[in-house]
Design a protein around this motif. Structure first.
Motif, PDB file in Angstrom:
ATOM      1  N   PHE A  10      -0.934   5.592   9.728  1.00 54.18           N
ATOM      2  CA  PHE A  10      -0.678   5.308   8.321  1.00 54.18           C
ATOM      3  C   PHE A  10      -1.997   5.448   7.580  1.00 54.18           C
ATOM      4  CE2 PHE A  10      -0.887   2.266   4.766  1.00 54.18           C
ATOM      5  CZ  PHE A  10       0.054   2.873   3.952  1.00 54.18           C
ATOM      6  N   THR A  11      -1.973   6.210   6.495  1.00 57.85           N
ATOM      7  CA  THR A  11      -3.189   6.364   5.689  1.00 57.85           C
ATOM      8  C   THR A  11      -2.864   6.330   4.204  1.00 57.85           C
ATOM      9  OG1 THR A  11      -5.082   7.774   5.168  1.00 57.85           O
ATOM     10  CG2 THR A  11      -3.063   8.917   5.806  1.00 57.85           C
ATOM     11  N   THR A  12      -3.761   5.734   3.453  1.00 57.34           N
ATOM     12  CA  THR A  12      -3.641   5.768   1.992  1.00 57.34           C
ATOM     13  C   THR A  12      -4.490   6.912   1.443  1.00 57.34           C
ATOM     14  OG1 THR A  12      -5.440   4.173   1.913  1.00 57.34           O
ATOM     15  CG2 THR A  12      -3.208   3.315   1.684  1.00 57.34           C
ATOM     16  N   ARG A  13      -5.164   7.609   2.362  1.00 58.08           N
ATOM     17  CA  ARG A  13      -6.145   8.609   1.936  1.00 58.08           C
ATOM     18  C   ARG A  13      -5.968   9.936   2.656  1.00 58.08           C
ATOM     19  NH1 ARG A  13     -10.872   7.039  -0.301  1.00 58.08           N
ATOM     20  NH2 ARG A  13     -11.033   9.271  -0.638  1.00 58.08           N
ATOM     21  N   GLY A  32     -15.596   8.227   4.136  1.00 53.67           N
ATOM     22  CA  GLY A  32     -14.849   7.599   3.050  1.00 53.67           C
ATOM     23  C   GLY A  32     -14.453   6.158   3.311  1.00 53.67           C
ATOM     24  N   ASP A  33     -14.588   5.694   4.539  1.00 53.59           N
ATOM     25  CA  ASP A  33     -14.139   4.343   4.865  1.00 53.59           C
ATOM     26  C   ASP A  33     -15.296   3.576   5.512  1.00 53.59           C
ATOM     27  OD1 ASP A  33     -11.420   2.634   5.565  1.00 53.59           O
ATOM     28  OD2 ASP A  33     -13.034   2.356   7.022  1.00 53.59           O
ATOM     29  N   VAL A  88      -5.245   4.729  13.589  1.00 55.56           N
ATOM     30  CA  VAL A  88      -5.975   5.076  12.368  1.00 55.56           C
ATOM     31  C   VAL A  88      -6.654   6.424  12.535  1.00 55.56           C
ATOM     32  CG1 VAL A  88      -7.943   4.418  10.914  1.00 55.56           C
ATOM     33  CG2 VAL A  88      -6.388   2.657  11.752  1.00 55.56           C
ATOM     34  N   MET A  89      -6.570   7.276  11.487  1.00 58.70           N
ATOM     35  CA  MET A  89      -7.410   8.472  11.462  1.00 58.70           C
ATOM     36  C   MET A  89      -8.722   8.037  10.817  1.00 58.70           C
ATOM     37  SD  MET A  89      -5.736  10.550   8.216  1.00 58.70           S
ATOM     38  CE  MET A  89      -7.083  10.964   7.128  1.00 58.70           C
ATOM     39  N   LYS A 123      -7.717   7.294  -3.758  1.00 61.32           N
ATOM     40  CA  LYS A 123      -6.374   6.716  -3.669  1.00 61.32           C
ATOM     41  C   LYS A 123      -5.531   7.258  -4.799  1.00 61.32           C
ATOM     42  CE  LYS A 123      -6.373   2.317  -1.259  1.00 61.32           C
ATOM     43  NZ  LYS A 123      -6.242   0.862  -1.308  1.00 61.32           N
ATOM     44  N   THR A 149      -8.455  12.769   2.647  1.00 63.98           N
ATOM     45  CA  THR A 149      -9.690  12.824   3.441  1.00 63.98           C
ATOM     46  C   THR A 149      -9.484  13.445   4.820  1.00 63.98           C
ATOM     47  OG1 THR A 149      -9.337  10.611   4.365  1.00 63.98           O
ATOM     48  CG2 THR A 149     -10.579  10.737   2.302  1.00 63.98           C
ATOM     49  N   TYR A 178      -0.103  -3.482  11.793  1.00 68.36           N
ATOM     50  CA  TYR A 178      -0.148  -2.914  10.450  1.00 68.36           C
ATOM     51  C   TYR A 178       0.001  -1.411  10.581  1.00 68.36           C
ATOM     52  CZ  TYR A 178      -1.426  -1.980   5.637  1.00 68.36           C
ATOM     53  OH  TYR A 178      -1.397  -1.566   4.333  1.00 68.36           O
ATOM     54  N   ARG A 215     -15.498   0.853   7.320  1.00 70.96           N
ATOM     55  CA  ARG A 215     -15.382   0.415   8.724  1.00 70.96           C
ATOM     56  C   ARG A 215     -15.601   1.594   9.668  1.00 70.96           C
ATOM     57  NH1 ARG A 215      -9.543  -1.782   7.678  1.00 70.96           N
ATOM     58  NH2 ARG A 215      -9.640   0.195   6.578  1.00 70.96           N
ATOM     59  N   SER A 236       0.840  -1.197   0.000  1.00 72.16           N
ATOM     60  CA  SER A 236       0.000   0.000   0.000  1.00 72.16           C
ATOM     61  C   SER A 236       0.868   1.236   0.000  1.00 72.16           C
ATOM     62  CB  SER A 236      -0.852   0.065   1.272  1.00 72.16           C
ATOM     63  OG  SER A 236      -1.998  -0.692   1.136  1.00 72.16           O
ATOM     64  N   VAL A 271      -5.775  -3.219  13.513  1.00 75.20           N
ATOM     65  CA  VAL A 271      -4.788  -4.274  13.680  1.00 75.20           C
ATOM     66  C   VAL A 271      -3.534  -3.682  14.297  1.00 75.20           C
ATOM     67  CG1 VAL A 271      -3.619  -6.152  12.489  1.00 75.20           C
ATOM     68  CG2 VAL A 271      -5.675  -5.172  11.504  1.00 75.20           C
TER      69      VAL A 271
HETATM   70  C1  ANZ Z   1      -7.925   7.298   6.435  1.00 75.72           C
HETATM   71  C2  ANZ Z   1      -8.827   6.753   5.426  1.00 75.72           C
HETATM   72  C3  ANZ Z   1      -9.893   7.374   4.801  1.00 75.72           C
HETATM   73  C4  ANZ Z   1      -8.477   5.470   5.091  1.00 75.72           C
HETATM   74  C5  ANZ Z   1     -10.612   6.664   3.837  1.00 75.72           C
HETATM   75  C6  ANZ Z   1      -9.170   4.735   4.159  1.00 75.72           C
HETATM   76  C7  ANZ Z   1     -10.221   5.349   3.524  1.00 75.72           C
HETATM   77  P1  ANZ Z   1      -4.731  -0.578   2.941  1.00 75.72           P
HETATM   78  O1  ANZ Z   1      -5.229  -0.073   1.627  1.00 75.72           O
HETATM   79  O2  ANZ Z   1      -5.155  -1.961   3.252  1.00 75.72           O
HETATM   80  O3  ANZ Z   1      -3.279  -0.334   3.142  1.00 75.72           O
HETATM   81  N1  ANZ Z   1      -5.543   1.494   8.444  1.00 75.72           N
HETATM   82  C8  ANZ Z   1      -4.274   1.886   8.614  1.00 75.72           C
HETATM   83  N2  ANZ Z   1      -3.676   1.185   9.582  1.00 75.72           N
HETATM   84  C9  ANZ Z   1      -4.599   0.309  10.026  1.00 75.72           C
HETATM   85  C10 ANZ Z   1      -4.573  -0.690  11.024  1.00 75.72           C
HETATM   86  N3  ANZ Z   1      -3.488  -0.925  11.772  1.00 75.72           N
HETATM   87  N4  ANZ Z   1      -5.704  -1.424  11.218  1.00 75.72           N
HETATM   88  C11 ANZ Z   1      -6.810  -1.186  10.473  1.00 75.72           C
HETATM   89  N5  ANZ Z   1      -6.875  -0.252   9.536  1.00 75.72           N
HETATM   90  C12 ANZ Z   1      -5.785   0.493   9.290  1.00 75.72           C
HETATM   91  O4  ANZ Z   1      -5.492   0.276   4.052  1.00 75.72           O
HETATM   92  C13 ANZ Z   1      -4.983   1.507   4.485  1.00 75.72           C
HETATM   93  C14 ANZ Z   1      -6.068   2.163   5.291  1.00 75.72           C
HETATM   94  O5  ANZ Z   1      -6.458   1.294   6.335  1.00 75.72           O
HETATM   95  C15 ANZ Z   1      -5.597   3.432   5.895  1.00 75.72           C
HETATM   96  O6  ANZ Z   1      -6.107   4.549   5.199  1.00 75.72           O
HETATM   97  C16 ANZ Z   1      -6.332   3.438   7.217  1.00 75.72           C
HETATM   98  O7  ANZ Z   1      -7.545   4.082   6.934  1.00 75.72           O
HETATM   99  C17 ANZ Z   1      -6.562   2.011   7.530  1.00 75.72           C
HETATM  100  F1  ANZ Z   1     -11.596   7.242   3.229  1.00 75.72           F
HETATM  101  O8  ANZ Z   1      -6.861   6.331   6.566  1.00 75.72           O
HETATM  102  B1  ANZ Z   1      -7.254   5.041   5.915  1.00 75.72           B
END
Ligand code: ANZ
Ligand code: ZN
Length: 856
Positions: A251-254, A349-350, A343-344, A415, A257, A338, A352, A226, A335
């Motif tokens: 850690f965020t992929t987004r 957008g997400d 998590v923010m 993304k 947001t 990971y 969960r 990722s 988790v």
């Molecule tokens: C903010 C956000 C906004 C996210 C949004 C997603 C969508 P992948 O693609 O699998 O790498 N994340 C980060 N660390 C995590 C953890 N330890 N346990 C559970 N979830 C975790 O997923 C990356 C996204 O999973 C990250 O981006 C984070 O949520 C979440 F509209 O950040 B995201």
């Protein structure tokens, strides 16, 4: 003609092959090499249908490759360490080695009964000290190169197997072997640093054109790369008023947001959690919750549909883009290992975060919208936050346009979007964030607290620490005198555990963990290339000459575990200079399961297991083999049907009779019922031409099908050749097939061809026909695969007009020498609609020109 008797033929042929050593490999042969390999079995005892299918496929490929002129390596061995042996030993007050070697003997005998063409001289049993010694040697080399680590961390513990498990061995929160629920425990364990190869393991999937897409996809998902960013949120003090200067990173992929972040979530295991709530009114509730939530496995947390639970910690962080105060929660969908374990949360957008926000009534702020969203018109130019709730029933996780996001409003978000890049650039400039790549793949936990495995070659010295066993002391042998039934383990076996330190000579203790059996199966196929080497695991020359494996065949259940580990071993050994290739298996065939007639998995508890032994007793191994091949494409699930066996036995009997008849040896069993004196020369000529054509067409088809791993249609094509043969036999007398005519030449050629095509499927049967009916000295398995001429395979075709009552209704293509009845059948099919409700009163065929059907 004597009757076909598999029970007499098969053991005789097996003995003959073994005596003549026709499947042993000649390392000096100048022929091009091919390595055909099936995943080695676990010696569980009797063979089952999965073995029959897997090894029948592999044997077909090996035999075909040999007939095509290759020098073929086709070995077999046993994945012989593991828990069932240990459990059986405890139950029967015996020793795992006894159980294991007994079972190996049983299975080897069964494989011989099946007639598989292995070079038995190359057998490897992973529990043999001559093999595991080199596994220990590889371990030490890995260690020297920093690929081995010992560390304390929360690990998966199976309470029923009494051992830890690798992440790959926890399936849906349960033990891959016994299905018990897996617990988390903090333990010091040994790891292989497979993560050092995460990027290459992912990238090189592109090189594997010969692998099924779904397997590559599963590996890619497991490695889980990722691209995203680490973003720092500043912690606010306990009173919720003053920034502390302390950062919590997510850690965020987004990052796009960030303006929609309405809460913040920590994993229950988060290292700083206790300090965060210490002495606050939330402490007790949070710590109790965290304790309970730790039981939820990583796999379950990743499952989107599980109900999520969490509690508020009473603390806050500051959002780095707008300085807003964000409440910190702890929840069981994050988790621990990971990213950063934090998590923010952006519920808009997400998914969960969305569910969690709904459940705990946290704000869902729309900051990214599709252009068709009813809110879009209102918010599309809105920089400030004016709407803080939505009536959606799911998050919006696609690409969209940012709204209510300050200066980023109007940009494309998602993304890898422009908005994501712009915000990460801003964070980097401000020193509040950093681009980063995360992998889902974790290091491979290889230590097991069990006896029946390869001992880890390490010594614990109170003075020198953890010290490797010197190479010259390998192998560290498993002690034979162990009473597992009495609860003895390697750790309690004093004469094993007590040793001296190789560095200081002082009193020390051996490592008493053994290695995961998957370490043994990660390189067994390398050892086959040089199985008797006592200086090294294998020589570089031998391994480069044979590997990579040209065709690997095995169960889809290994899509991740075994195949990923083997790829890692190959790359690590390459970097140690031991071999010169990047990937171990060029082509991979994953066989589908053999199910019972109702599509159910065969299992002892369901009582629906079909026993290969019983079927062999009834019909012989050749029938079982061909029936298995005919059941369906190898990579698809197959429903086992007893009738198929009966039908295949009849088919082999038919071939038996036809081959004899083709060379005038059927006696009273001849197909010919005509009167030799009244032979129509033209009819015989047509039958000869047609059979010759079928012969070439079918050899082409069978060759092509085998190359594409479509064995079922290859069998079907041989059946077509048999049908054409039957037709020919009915029209030609035995005399005509034994004189020096063209008919006799074609008859003999077809008899030999049928035998050769079937030789890769029914090896005993065809070898007997080859020698007994066709009079050859040597085994058919030393013959070459039949050639074919594409030009001879197609008949000249002509176009005919089809008229109904004198009017042209269609044009058809037919063989130039097609019989009138065949032409009429095709013609009627082509004008079927014009014939509907009418009756044909006259049929006229004008050769090479037209067909006229007169109807009323
Ligand atoms: C903010 C956000 C906004 C996210 C949004 C997603 C969508 P992948 O693609 O699998 O790498 N994340 C980060 N660390 C995590 C953890 N330890 N346990 C559970 N979830 C975790 O997923 C990356 C996204 O999973 C990250 O981006 C984070 O949520 C979440 F509209 O950040 B995201
Ligand atoms: Zn020491």
């Amino acid at each position: 003609m004597k009757a076909y008797n598999p029970h007499e033929i098969e053991p005789r042929m097996q003995l003959d092959w073994e005596e003549k050593g026709i499947y042993s490999i000649d390392e000096t042969s100048p022929a091009p090499r091919k390595y055909v390999l099936e995943m080695l079995p676990y010696p569980s005892g009797d063979i089952h249908m999965g073995h029959v299918s897997n090894y029948t496929y592999g044997d077909l490929v090996a035999r075909y490759s040999r007939m095509k002129g290759y020098n073929v390596l086709h070995p077999m061995g046993w994945d012989a360490f593991g828990l069932p042996a240990e459990n059986a030993a405890i139950k029967h007050h015996s020793h795992p080695a006894v159980w294991t070697y007994d079972n190996i003997d049983t299975q080897r005998a069964s494989f011989k009964v099946m007639g598989f063409s292995y070079d038995w001289d190359r057998t490897v049993s992973t529990c043999d000290p001559e093999y595991y010694r080199w596994g220990q040697w590889i371990f030490l080399e890995f260690w020297k190169r920093g690929l081995v680590e010992r560390r304390n961390s929360p690990v998966n513990w199976c309470p029923s197997c009494n051992t830890v498990l690798a992440n790959e061995q926890v399936i849906g929160g349960r033990c891959w072997r016994c299905d018990s629920e897996v617990e988390k425990r903090d333990l010091t364990q040994w790891y292989f640093k497979i993560t050092d190869y995460a990027q290459e393991l992912l990238d090189d999937l592109d090189k594997l054109a010969g692998w099924p897409e779904n397997v590559k996809q599963q590996q890619a998902n497991w490695i889980g790369r990722s691209e995203g960013a680490n973003v720092d949120f500043e912690l606010v003090d306990v009173d919720g008023t003053t920034p502390t200067g302390e950062m919590i990173t997510v850690f965020t992929t987004r990052a796009d947001t960030l303006f929609g972040c309405s809460f913040f979530v920590l994993a229950p295991e988060y290292a700083g959690l206790e300090a965060l709530v210490a002495g606050t009114p939330h402490e007790q509730e949070v710590m109790e919750f965290a304790e309970a939530a730790k039981k939820v496995s990583a796999v379950e947390r990743a499952q989107g549909d599980r109900e999520k639970h969490g509690v508020f910690t009473g603390r806050y962080v500051l959002n780095p883009v707008n300085g807003e105060k964000v409440p910190i929660w702890v929840a069981d969908y994050v988790v621990a290992d990971y990213g950063t374990g934090a998590v923010m949360a952006v519920p808009c957008g997400d998914e969960r975060d969305f569910e969690f926000a709904r459940k705990y009534e946290l704000p869902i702020i729309p900051i990214i919208l599709g252009e068709d969203d009813p809110l879009f018109e209102q918010l599309k130019d809105e920089k400030a936050r004016v709407v803080t709730e939505v009536d959606w029933d799911a998050a919006y996780d696609a690409q969209g346009i940012l709204v209510q996001s300050g200066e980023y409003t109007g940009m494309v978000g998602g993304k890898h979007s422009p908005a994501e890049e712009a915000i990460v650039a801003f964070l980097e400039k401000e020193g509040k964030g950093k681009r980063t790549v995360e992998f889902r793949l974790r290091d491979w936990l290889i230590s097991r607290q069990r006896y029946w495995g390869n001992p880890i070659p390490a010594i614990h010295c109170p003075k020198c620490g953890v010290v490797p066993v010197p190479e010259e002391d390998l192998p560290v042998r498993l002690p034979e005198d162990i009473d597992l039934a009495a609860g003895e383990t390697l750790a309690t076996h004093e004469s094993f555990a007590r040793t001296t330190c190789p560095q200081c000579g002082g009193e020390a203790r051996r490592e008493t963990d053994t290695m995961d059996t998957f370490t043994c199966s990660s390189w067994y196929y390398m050892r086959y290339c040089d199985p008797h080497n006592d200086q090294a695991p294998f020589s570089k020359e031998r391994i480069n000459a044979w590997m990579p494996v040209d065709q690997y065949i095995g169960g889809i259940e290994h899509a991740i575990l075994h195949l990923l580990y083997s790829r890692f071993f190959t790359k690590a050994l390459r970097d140690m200079g031991m071999l010169d290739f990047d990937e171990p298996f060029t082509n991979l065939l994953c066989q589908g399961m053999v199910l019972d007639a109702h599509g159910e998995v065969m299992s002892k508890s369901k009582g629906n297991v079909v026993s290969p032994e019983e079927m062999i007793d009834a019909y012989g191994a050749d029938t079982v083999r061909v029936a298995m091949l005919f059941m369906g494409p190898p990579d698809k699930e197959k429903l086992w049907n007893e009738n198929g066996l009966e039908g295949m036995y009849k088919f082999l009997n038919k071939i038996w009779r036809q081959v004899h008849d083709l060379v005038g040896k059927a006696g009273d069993d001849t197909y010919y019922a005509g009167d030799a004196a009244a032979v129509d020369e033209a009819q015989v000529q047509a039958a000869v031409d047609k059979l010759l054509r079928e012969r070439h067409r079918v050899v082409g088809k069978v060759s092509d099908d085998i190359e594409r791993n479509q064995y079922n249609t290859a069998v079907a094509a041989i059946m077509e050749l048999s049908n054409a043969t039957g037709e020919f036999l009915r029209k030609t007398s035995p005399e005509m097939r034994t004189d020096d005519s063209k008919a006799a030449e074609v008859a003999r050629d077809v008899a030999e061809t049928i035998c050769k095509l079937l030789a890769v499927m029914a090896p005993h049967f065809t070898d007997e026909l080859w020698r007994e009916a066709l009079g050859h000295e040597q085994s058919i398995h030393l013959e070459e695969w039949p050639e074919y001429d594409e030009k001879l395979a197609v008949a000249d075709e002509v176009e005919l007009a089809v008229q109904v009552n004198g009017k042209i209704k269609a044009h058809i293509m037919v063989a130039a020498d097609a019989a009138d009845e065949d032409i009429l059948t095709i013609a009627k099919g082509a004008v079927a609609s014009a014939l509907e409700g009418k009756s044909i009163v006259k049929e006229i065929v004008v050769p090479k020109r037209l067909v006229n059907l007169v109807v009323k």
